[in-house]
Design an enzyme around this catalytic site. Structure first.
Site, short mmCIF file in Angstrom:
data_model
loop_
_atom_site.label_atom_id
_atom_site.label_comp_id
_atom_site.label_asym_id
_atom_site.label_seq_id
_atom_site.Cartn_x
_atom_site.Cartn_y
_atom_site.Cartn_z
N PRO A 110 0.81 -1.07 -0.04
CA PRO A 110 0.05 0.06 0.13
C PRO A 110 0.85 1.25 0.06
CG PRO A 110 -0.10 -1.16 2.17
CD PRO A 110 0.63 -1.85 1.33
N VAL A 111 0.43 2.27 -0.82
CA VAL A 111 1.34 3.39 -1.01
C VAL A 111 1.19 4.57 0.22
CG1 VAL A 111 1.38 5.33 -2.58
CG2 VAL A 111 1.16 2.95 -3.28
N LEU A 115 4.85 1.65 5.15
CA LEU A 115 5.45 0.27 4.91
C LEU A 115 6.55 0.52 3.90
CD1 LEU A 115 2.54 -2.26 4.80
CD2 LEU A 115 3.82 -1.38 6.79
N GLY A 116 7.19 1.67 3.63
CA GLY A 116 8.14 1.60 2.75
C GLY A 116 8.30 1.61 1.25
N SER A 117 6.86 1.83 0.80
CA SER A 117 6.57 1.87 -0.58
C SER A 117 7.50 2.74 -1.51
CB SER A 117 4.96 2.08 -1.00
OG SER A 117 5.04 3.40 -0.94
N SER A 118 8.02 3.63 -0.81
CA SER A 118 8.83 4.75 -1.86
C SER A 118 10.13 4.18 -1.85
CB SER A 118 8.87 6.02 -1.21
OG SER A 118 9.46 6.02 0.19
N ALA A 119 10.62 3.41 -1.04
CA ALA A 119 12.10 2.79 -0.83
C ALA A 119 12.01 1.72 -1.63
CB ALA A 119 12.50 2.48 0.32
N ASP A 161 15.00 3.17 5.13
CA ASP A 161 14.05 2.44 4.40
C ASP A 161 14.80 1.83 3.28
OD1 ASP A 161 12.24 3.32 6.12
OD2 ASP A 161 10.90 4.26 4.89
N1 LIG Z 1 4.09 1.06 -6.94
C1 LIG Z 1 4.61 2.56 -6.99
N2 LIG Z 1 4.82 3.12 -8.24
C2 LIG Z 1 5.16 4.20 -8.53
N3 LIG Z 1 5.31 5.11 -7.42
C3 LIG Z 1 5.10 4.46 -6.19
C4 LIG Z 1 4.40 3.21 -5.95
N4 LIG Z 1 4.66 3.00 -4.61
C5 LIG Z 1 4.97 4.14 -4.03
N5 LIG Z 1 5.29 5.13 -4.94
C6 LIG Z 1 6.06 6.49 -4.67
O1 LIG Z 1 6.29 6.48 -3.11
C7 LIG Z 1 5.23 7.64 -2.71
C8 LIG Z 1 4.83 7.36 -1.26
O2 LIG Z 1 6.00 7.46 -0.49
P1 LIG Z 1 6.04 7.72 0.96
O3 LIG Z 1 7.41 7.74 1.48
O4 LIG Z 1 5.22 9.15 1.24
O5 LIG Z 1 5.07 6.69 1.69
P2 LIG Z 1 5.80 5.26 2.16
O6 LIG Z 1 7.13 4.91 1.52
O7 LIG Z 1 4.54 4.26 1.49
O8 LIG Z 1 5.83 5.14 3.68
P3 LIG Z 1 6.93 5.13 4.66
O9 LIG Z 1 8.04 6.18 3.99
O10 LIG Z 1 6.22 5.96 6.02
O11 LIG Z 1 7.55 3.83 4.89
C9 LIG Z 1 4.20 7.61 -3.63
O12 LIG Z 1 3.47 9.04 -3.66
C10 LIG Z 1 4.79 7.47 -4.96
O13 LIG Z 1 5.57 8.62 -5.27
C1 LIG Z 2 9.93 8.66 9.24
C2 LIG Z 2 11.04 8.18 8.63
O1 LIG Z 2 12.00 7.73 9.97
C3 LIG Z 2 10.77 6.49 8.48
C4 LIG Z 2 9.95 6.16 7.45
O2 LIG Z 2 10.00 4.69 7.24
C5 LIG Z 2 11.76 8.63 7.69
C6 LIG Z 2 13.31 8.33 7.46
O3 LIG Z 2 13.94 7.51 8.46
O4 LIG Z 2 13.78 8.59 6.37
MG LIG Z 3 8.43 6.31 2.12
#
Ligand SMILES: Nc1ncnc2c1ncn2[C@@H]1O[C@H](COP(=O)(O)OP(=O)(O)OP(=O)(O)O)[C@@H](O)[C@H]1O
Ligand SMILES: C[C@@](O)(CCO)CC(=O)[O-]
Ligand SMILES: [Mg+2]
Length: 334
Positions: A110-111, A115-119, A161
Protein backbone atom coordinates in the site's frame (compact mmCIF):
# COMPACT_ATOMS: atom_id res chain seq x y z
CA UNK A 1 17.15 -7.67 -22.97
CA UNK A 2 14.62 -7.61 -20.16
CA UNK A 3 15.19 -7.61 -16.38
CA UNK A 4 12.66 -8.21 -13.61
CA UNK A 5 13.67 -7.15 -10.08
CA UNK A 6 11.72 -7.02 -6.83
CA UNK A 7 12.24 -5.36 -3.45
CA UNK A 8 10.36 -5.79 -0.17
CA UNK A 9 8.32 -3.53 2.08
CA UNK A 10 9.49 -2.97 5.63
CA UNK A 11 8.31 -2.21 9.10
CA UNK A 12 10.24 0.02 11.43
CA UNK A 13 10.22 -2.07 14.60
CA UNK A 14 11.62 0.86 16.59
CA UNK A 15 12.98 4.35 15.99
CA UNK A 16 11.17 6.07 13.09
CA UNK A 17 11.64 9.87 13.02
CA UNK A 18 14.33 9.84 15.75
CA UNK A 19 16.52 7.97 13.20
CA UNK A 20 16.46 11.13 11.03
CA UNK A 21 18.25 12.87 13.97
CA UNK A 22 21.06 10.30 14.14
CA UNK A 23 19.50 7.95 16.70
CA UNK A 24 19.44 4.18 16.10
CA UNK A 25 16.50 2.33 14.52
CA UNK A 26 15.54 -1.32 14.02
CA UNK A 27 13.90 -2.22 10.71
CA UNK A 28 12.69 -5.50 9.24
CA UNK A 29 11.85 -6.46 5.66
CA UNK A 30 8.41 -8.07 5.22
CA UNK A 31 6.83 -10.36 2.64
CA UNK A 32 5.14 -7.75 0.44
CA UNK A 33 7.01 -6.78 -2.72
CA UNK A 34 7.24 -4.26 -5.53
CA UNK A 35 8.16 -5.70 -8.93
CA UNK A 36 9.91 -3.63 -11.59
CA UNK A 37 10.55 -4.75 -15.16
CA UNK A 38 13.09 -2.81 -17.23
CA UNK A 39 13.73 -3.17 -20.96
CA UNK A 40 15.16 -1.13 -23.80
CA UNK A 41 12.80 0.64 -26.17
CA UNK A 42 13.43 2.08 -29.62
CA UNK A 43 12.76 5.71 -28.69
CA UNK A 44 15.32 7.82 -26.86
CA UNK A 45 12.87 8.29 -24.02
CA UNK A 46 12.30 6.94 -20.56
CA UNK A 47 8.83 5.44 -20.27
CA UNK A 48 7.28 4.62 -16.87
CA UNK A 49 4.21 2.40 -16.57
CA UNK A 50 3.01 2.50 -12.95
CA UNK A 51 0.12 0.04 -12.71
CA UNK A 52 -0.76 0.37 -9.03
CA UNK A 53 -0.70 4.05 -8.42
CA UNK A 54 -3.49 6.57 -8.62
CA UNK A 55 -2.60 9.49 -10.86
CA UNK A 56 -3.87 12.65 -9.17
CA UNK A 57 -5.30 15.60 -11.03
CA UNK A 58 -7.09 13.73 -13.83
CA UNK A 59 -10.32 15.42 -14.89
CA UNK A 60 -12.70 13.77 -17.35
CA UNK A 61 -15.58 15.64 -18.97
CA UNK A 62 -17.86 14.35 -21.68
CA UNK A 63 -20.71 15.35 -23.92
CA UNK A 64 -22.94 13.05 -25.95
CA UNK A 65 -20.27 12.34 -28.57
CA UNK A 66 -16.92 13.16 -27.03
CA UNK A 67 -14.79 12.58 -23.95
CA UNK A 68 -12.22 15.18 -22.84
CA UNK A 69 -9.26 14.32 -20.59
CA UNK A 70 -7.38 17.03 -18.72
CA UNK A 71 -4.56 16.46 -16.31
CA UNK A 72 -2.67 18.43 -13.72
CA UNK A 73 0.67 17.32 -15.17
CA UNK A 74 2.65 18.73 -12.21
CA UNK A 75 0.83 16.46 -9.77
CA UNK A 76 1.00 13.45 -12.07
CA UNK A 77 4.76 13.92 -12.52
CA UNK A 78 5.29 14.38 -8.77
CA UNK A 79 3.78 11.01 -7.97
CA UNK A 80 6.35 9.34 -10.24
CA UNK A 81 9.30 11.29 -8.88
CA UNK A 82 10.84 8.39 -6.88
CA UNK A 83 10.90 6.20 -9.98
CA UNK A 84 12.15 9.01 -12.22
CA UNK A 85 14.97 9.99 -9.88
CA UNK A 86 15.96 6.33 -9.47
CA UNK A 87 16.19 5.87 -13.26
CA UNK A 88 18.06 9.14 -13.76
CA UNK A 89 20.67 8.34 -11.10
CA UNK A 90 21.38 4.92 -12.62
CA UNK A 91 21.53 6.30 -16.20
CA UNK A 92 24.07 8.84 -14.93
CA UNK A 93 26.17 6.18 -13.14
CA UNK A 94 26.16 4.01 -16.28
CA UNK A 95 26.84 6.98 -18.57
CA UNK A 96 23.77 5.88 -20.52
CA UNK A 97 21.87 9.17 -20.83
CA UNK A 98 19.83 9.27 -24.01
CA UNK A 99 19.07 5.52 -24.13
CA UNK A 100 15.41 4.48 -24.41
CA UNK A 101 14.28 2.48 -21.39
CA UNK A 102 10.80 1.31 -20.38
CA UNK A 103 10.12 0.62 -16.71
CA UNK A 104 6.96 -1.17 -15.69
CA UNK A 105 5.88 -1.41 -12.02
CA UNK A 106 3.45 -3.65 -10.15
CA UNK A 107 3.28 -3.57 -6.38
CA UNK A 108 1.74 -5.40 -3.43
CA UNK A 109 2.63 -2.57 -1.01
CA UNK A 110 0.00 0.00 0.00
CA UNK A 111 1.24 3.46 -0.97
CA UNK A 112 2.04 6.13 1.63
CA UNK A 113 1.18 3.68 4.40
CA UNK A 114 4.40 3.50 6.40
CA UNK A 115 5.52 0.24 4.80
CA UNK A 116 8.27 1.77 2.72
CA UNK A 117 6.59 1.73 -0.71
CA UNK A 118 8.79 4.64 -1.86
CA UNK A 119 12.01 2.86 -0.90
CA UNK A 120 10.89 -0.46 -2.40
CA UNK A 121 9.99 1.15 -5.74
CA UNK A 122 13.28 3.08 -5.79
CA UNK A 123 15.40 0.03 -4.87
CA UNK A 124 13.66 -2.33 -7.32
CA UNK A 125 13.96 0.28 -10.09
CA UNK A 126 17.67 0.82 -9.40
CA UNK A 127 18.17 -2.96 -9.29
CA UNK A 128 16.38 -3.60 -12.59
CA UNK A 129 17.76 -0.66 -14.56
CA UNK A 130 21.36 -1.09 -13.37
CA UNK A 131 21.30 -4.76 -14.38
CA UNK A 132 19.81 -3.82 -17.78
CA UNK A 133 22.61 -1.31 -18.34
CA UNK A 134 25.31 -3.79 -17.31
CA UNK A 135 26.26 -1.98 -14.09
CA UNK A 136 27.37 -4.40 -11.39
CA UNK A 137 26.21 -2.78 -8.14
CA UNK A 138 26.29 -4.40 -4.70
CA UNK A 139 23.17 -4.29 -2.52
CA UNK A 140 24.95 -1.72 -0.32
CA UNK A 141 25.61 0.51 -3.35
CA UNK A 142 21.97 0.17 -4.42
CA UNK A 143 20.86 1.11 -0.88
CA UNK A 144 23.06 4.25 -1.05
CA UNK A 145 21.57 5.24 -4.43
CA UNK A 146 18.08 4.62 -2.96
CA UNK A 147 18.97 6.95 -0.10
CA UNK A 148 20.02 9.62 -2.63
CA UNK A 149 16.63 9.21 -4.37
CA UNK A 150 14.79 9.77 -1.06
CA UNK A 151 16.95 12.81 -0.25
CA UNK A 152 16.24 14.32 -3.68
CA UNK A 153 12.48 13.74 -3.48
CA UNK A 154 11.79 14.19 0.23
CA UNK A 155 14.48 16.71 1.15
CA UNK A 156 15.23 14.65 4.29
CA UNK A 157 15.69 10.91 4.83
CA UNK A 158 17.72 8.80 7.22
CA UNK A 159 18.24 6.12 4.57
CA UNK A 160 16.85 3.33 6.76
CA UNK A 161 14.04 2.42 4.34
CA UNK A 162 16.12 1.94 1.15
CA UNK A 163 18.76 0.09 3.21
CA UNK A 164 16.35 -2.49 4.67
CA UNK A 165 14.60 -2.91 1.31
CA UNK A 166 17.91 -3.61 -0.46
CA UNK A 167 19.45 -5.77 2.29
CA UNK A 168 16.49 -7.66 3.85
CA UNK A 169 16.28 -9.41 7.24
CA UNK A 170 16.37 -7.34 10.42
CA UNK A 171 18.86 -4.50 10.79
CA UNK A 172 20.15 -2.01 13.31
CA UNK A 173 20.55 1.23 11.34
CA UNK A 174 22.33 4.31 12.58
CA UNK A 175 23.87 7.34 10.83
CA UNK A 176 24.06 5.75 7.39
CA UNK A 177 25.48 2.42 8.66
CA UNK A 178 23.78 -0.89 9.29
CA UNK A 179 24.41 -4.28 10.83
CA UNK A 180 22.24 -7.37 10.72
CA UNK A 181 20.50 -8.47 13.91
CA UNK A 182 19.79 -12.19 14.42
CA UNK A 183 16.86 -13.28 12.27
CA UNK A 184 13.71 -14.06 14.28
CA UNK A 185 10.19 -14.93 13.12
CA UNK A 186 8.37 -12.20 15.03
CA UNK A 187 4.61 -12.83 15.50
CA UNK A 188 3.43 -9.51 14.10
CA UNK A 189 0.16 -8.14 12.76
CA UNK A 190 0.13 -4.96 10.69
CA UNK A 191 -2.98 -2.77 10.84
CA UNK A 192 -3.67 -0.40 7.95
CA UNK A 193 -5.84 2.67 8.65
CA UNK A 194 -6.70 3.00 4.96
CA UNK A 195 -5.45 6.57 4.80
CA UNK A 196 -2.01 7.74 3.77
CA UNK A 197 0.59 10.04 5.29
CA UNK A 198 3.25 11.45 2.94
CA UNK A 199 6.65 10.88 4.59
CA UNK A 200 8.05 14.13 3.17
CA UNK A 201 5.38 16.19 4.98
CA UNK A 202 5.55 14.30 8.28
CA UNK A 203 9.35 14.55 8.50
CA UNK A 204 9.06 18.30 7.74
CA UNK A 205 6.36 18.70 10.40
CA UNK A 206 8.56 17.05 13.06
CA UNK A 207 11.45 19.32 11.98
CA UNK A 208 9.27 22.43 12.48
CA UNK A 209 8.23 21.29 15.97
CA UNK A 210 11.90 20.57 16.77
CA UNK A 211 12.93 24.05 15.67
CA UNK A 212 10.10 25.73 17.58
CA UNK A 213 10.59 23.79 20.82
CA UNK A 214 14.07 22.25 20.83
CA UNK A 215 14.22 21.91 24.63
CA UNK A 216 11.08 19.75 24.63
CA UNK A 217 11.67 17.77 21.44
CA UNK A 218 15.37 16.99 22.03
CA UNK A 219 14.67 14.91 25.21
CA UNK A 220 11.85 13.06 23.39
CA UNK A 221 14.27 12.10 20.60
CA UNK A 222 16.90 11.12 23.17
CA UNK A 223 14.36 8.89 24.96
CA UNK A 224 13.44 7.30 21.63
CA UNK A 225 17.13 6.54 21.06
CA UNK A 226 17.33 4.91 24.50
CA UNK A 227 14.23 2.81 23.81
CA UNK A 228 15.86 1.52 20.62
CA UNK A 229 19.18 0.77 22.36
CA UNK A 230 17.25 -1.21 24.97
CA UNK A 231 15.35 -3.07 22.21
CA UNK A 232 18.64 -3.98 20.48
CA UNK A 233 20.03 -5.30 23.78
CA UNK A 234 16.85 -7.30 24.31
CA UNK A 235 17.02 -8.84 20.81
CA UNK A 236 20.67 -9.80 21.38
CA UNK A 237 20.10 -11.08 24.92
CA UNK A 238 19.88 -14.66 26.16
CA UNK A 239 16.47 -13.95 27.73
CA UNK A 240 13.87 -16.69 27.40
CA UNK A 241 11.66 -16.13 24.28
CA UNK A 242 8.49 -15.13 26.18
CA UNK A 243 10.32 -12.62 28.36
CA UNK A 244 12.10 -11.22 25.35
CA UNK A 245 8.83 -10.59 23.50
CA UNK A 246 7.17 -9.13 26.63
CA UNK A 247 10.05 -6.65 27.03
CA UNK A 248 9.97 -5.71 23.33
CA UNK A 249 6.20 -5.15 23.65
CA UNK A 250 6.64 -2.73 26.56
CA UNK A 251 9.31 -0.85 24.63
CA UNK A 252 6.98 -0.65 21.60
CA UNK A 253 4.29 0.96 23.77
CA UNK A 254 6.76 3.56 25.08
CA UNK A 255 7.98 4.24 21.52
CA UNK A 256 4.38 4.75 20.39
CA UNK A 257 3.73 7.24 23.22
CA UNK A 258 6.81 9.24 22.23
CA UNK A 259 5.76 9.24 18.55
CA UNK A 260 2.33 10.47 19.66
CA UNK A 261 4.07 13.27 21.58
CA UNK A 262 5.83 14.28 18.35
CA UNK A 263 2.40 14.62 16.71
CA UNK A 264 2.62 11.84 14.11
CA UNK A 265 -0.21 9.65 15.41
CA UNK A 266 -3.84 10.05 14.37
CA UNK A 267 -7.12 9.13 16.04
CA UNK A 268 -7.46 6.07 13.80
CA UNK A 269 -3.88 4.90 14.42
CA UNK A 270 -4.38 5.20 18.18
CA UNK A 271 -7.69 3.32 17.93
CA UNK A 272 -5.98 0.44 16.12
CA UNK A 273 -3.09 0.47 18.61
CA UNK A 274 -5.45 0.28 21.63
CA UNK A 275 -7.69 -2.32 19.95
CA UNK A 276 -4.63 -4.54 19.39
CA UNK A 277 -3.42 -4.13 22.98
CA UNK A 278 -6.88 -4.88 24.35
CA UNK A 279 -7.04 -8.07 22.25
CA UNK A 280 -3.85 -9.33 23.87
CA UNK A 281 -0.95 -7.88 21.91
CA UNK A 282 2.19 -7.47 24.02
CA UNK A 283 2.83 -4.14 22.35
CA UNK A 284 1.55 -1.97 19.51
CA UNK A 285 2.90 1.12 17.80
CA UNK A 286 2.93 3.19 14.64
CA UNK A 287 5.27 1.94 11.95
CA UNK A 288 6.83 4.33 9.43
CA UNK A 289 6.13 8.03 9.15
CA UNK A 290 2.60 7.97 10.68
CA UNK A 291 -0.07 10.61 9.90
CA UNK A 292 -2.24 7.68 8.72
CA UNK A 293 -0.75 4.55 7.24
CA UNK A 294 -0.01 1.59 9.51
CA UNK A 295 0.59 0.40 13.04
CA UNK A 296 1.93 -3.00 13.99
CA UNK A 297 1.38 -5.25 16.97
CA UNK A 298 3.48 -7.98 18.55
CA UNK A 299 1.03 -10.76 19.30
CA UNK A 300 2.41 -14.23 20.03
CA UNK A 301 -0.42 -16.81 19.85
CA UNK A 302 -2.91 -13.94 19.49
CA UNK A 303 -2.43 -12.98 15.85
CA UNK A 304 -5.95 -13.87 14.73
CA UNK A 305 -7.59 -12.21 17.80
CA UNK A 306 -5.58 -9.04 17.17
CA UNK A 307 -6.41 -9.12 13.44
CA UNK A 308 -10.13 -9.35 14.31
CA UNK A 309 -9.83 -6.47 16.80
CA UNK A 310 -8.15 -4.33 14.12
CA UNK A 311 -10.98 -5.11 11.70
CA UNK A 312 -13.65 -4.25 14.29
CA UNK A 313 -11.84 -0.96 14.98
CA UNK A 314 -12.17 -0.12 11.26
CA UNK A 315 -8.69 -1.05 10.03
CA UNK A 316 -7.39 -3.68 7.62
CA UNK A 317 -5.16 -6.33 9.20
CA UNK A 318 -2.19 -7.63 7.25
CA UNK A 319 -0.70 -10.80 8.67
CA UNK A 320 2.79 -10.90 7.26
CA UNK A 321 6.19 -12.40 7.93
CA UNK A 322 9.64 -10.97 8.24
CA UNK A 323 11.54 -11.53 4.98
CA UNK A 324 15.16 -12.63 4.90
CA UNK A 325 15.55 -11.37 1.38
CA UNK A 326 16.00 -7.82 0.20
CA UNK A 327 16.40 -6.87 -3.46
CA UNK A 328 16.02 -9.84 -5.77
CA UNK A 329 16.78 -10.13 -9.48
CA UNK A 330 13.91 -12.40 -10.49
CA UNK A 331 14.62 -12.91 -14.17
CA UNK A 332 16.99 -11.78 -16.91
CA UNK A 333 15.81 -12.50 -20.45
CA UNK A 334 17.94 -11.88 -23.55
N1 LIG B 1 3.95 1.22 -7.02
C1 LIG B 1 4.46 2.46 -7.11
N2 LIG B 1 4.67 3.00 -8.32
C2 LIG B 1 5.17 4.26 -8.43
N3 LIG B 1 5.48 5.06 -7.37
C3 LIG B 1 5.27 4.56 -6.14
C4 LIG B 1 4.77 3.23 -5.93
N4 LIG B 1 4.67 3.01 -4.61
C5 LIG B 1 5.10 4.15 -4.00
N5 LIG B 1 5.46 5.10 -4.90
C6 LIG B 1 5.93 6.48 -4.62
O1 LIG B 1 6.12 6.62 -3.22
C7 LIG B 1 5.25 7.64 -2.69
C8 LIG B 1 4.84 7.27 -1.27
O2 LIG B 1 5.99 7.35 -0.47
P1 LIG B 1 6.00 7.79 1.06
O3 LIG B 1 7.41 7.80 1.48
O4 LIG B 1 5.22 9.04 1.25
O5 LIG B 1 5.19 6.61 1.78
P2 LIG B 1 5.67 5.12 2.07
O6 LIG B 1 7.05 4.92 1.54
O7 LIG B 1 4.61 4.21 1.58
O8 LIG B 1 5.70 5.09 3.68
P3 LIG B 1 6.96 5.30 4.69
O9 LIG B 1 7.95 6.19 4.01
O10 LIG B 1 6.37 5.96 5.90
O11 LIG B 1 7.45 3.95 4.99
C9 LIG B 1 4.10 7.69 -3.67
O12 LIG B 1 3.43 8.95 -3.62
C10 LIG B 1 4.84 7.50 -5.00
O13 LIG B 1 5.49 8.69 -5.39
C1 LIG C 1 9.92 8.71 9.21
C2 LIG C 1 11.19 7.96 8.84
O1 LIG C 1 12.03 7.93 9.99
C3 LIG C 1 10.91 6.50 8.49
C4 LIG C 1 9.91 6.27 7.39
O2 LIG C 1 9.75 4.87 7.22
C5 LIG C 1 11.87 8.70 7.71
C6 LIG C 1 13.32 8.28 7.47
O3 LIG C 1 13.92 7.66 8.34
O4 LIG C 1 13.85 8.64 6.41
MG1 LIG D 1 8.64 6.24 2.09
Amino acid sequence: MRVLASAPAKIILFGEHSVVYGKPAIAAAINLRTYVRAEFNDSKRIKIEAHDIKTPGLIVSFSENEIYFESDYGKAAEVLSYVRQAIELVMEEADANGKGVTVSITSQIPVGAGLGSSAAVAVATIGAVSKLLGLELTREEIAKLGHRVELLVQGASSGVDPTISAIGGIIHYEKGKFEHLPFVELPIVVGYTGSSGPTKELVAMVRRTYEEMPEIVEPILTSMGKVVEEAIETLLSELEEGMKLARLGRLMNINHGLLDALGVSTKKLSELVYAARTAGALGAKITGAGGGGCMYALAPEKQSEVATAITIAGGTPIITEISREGLRIEEVLP
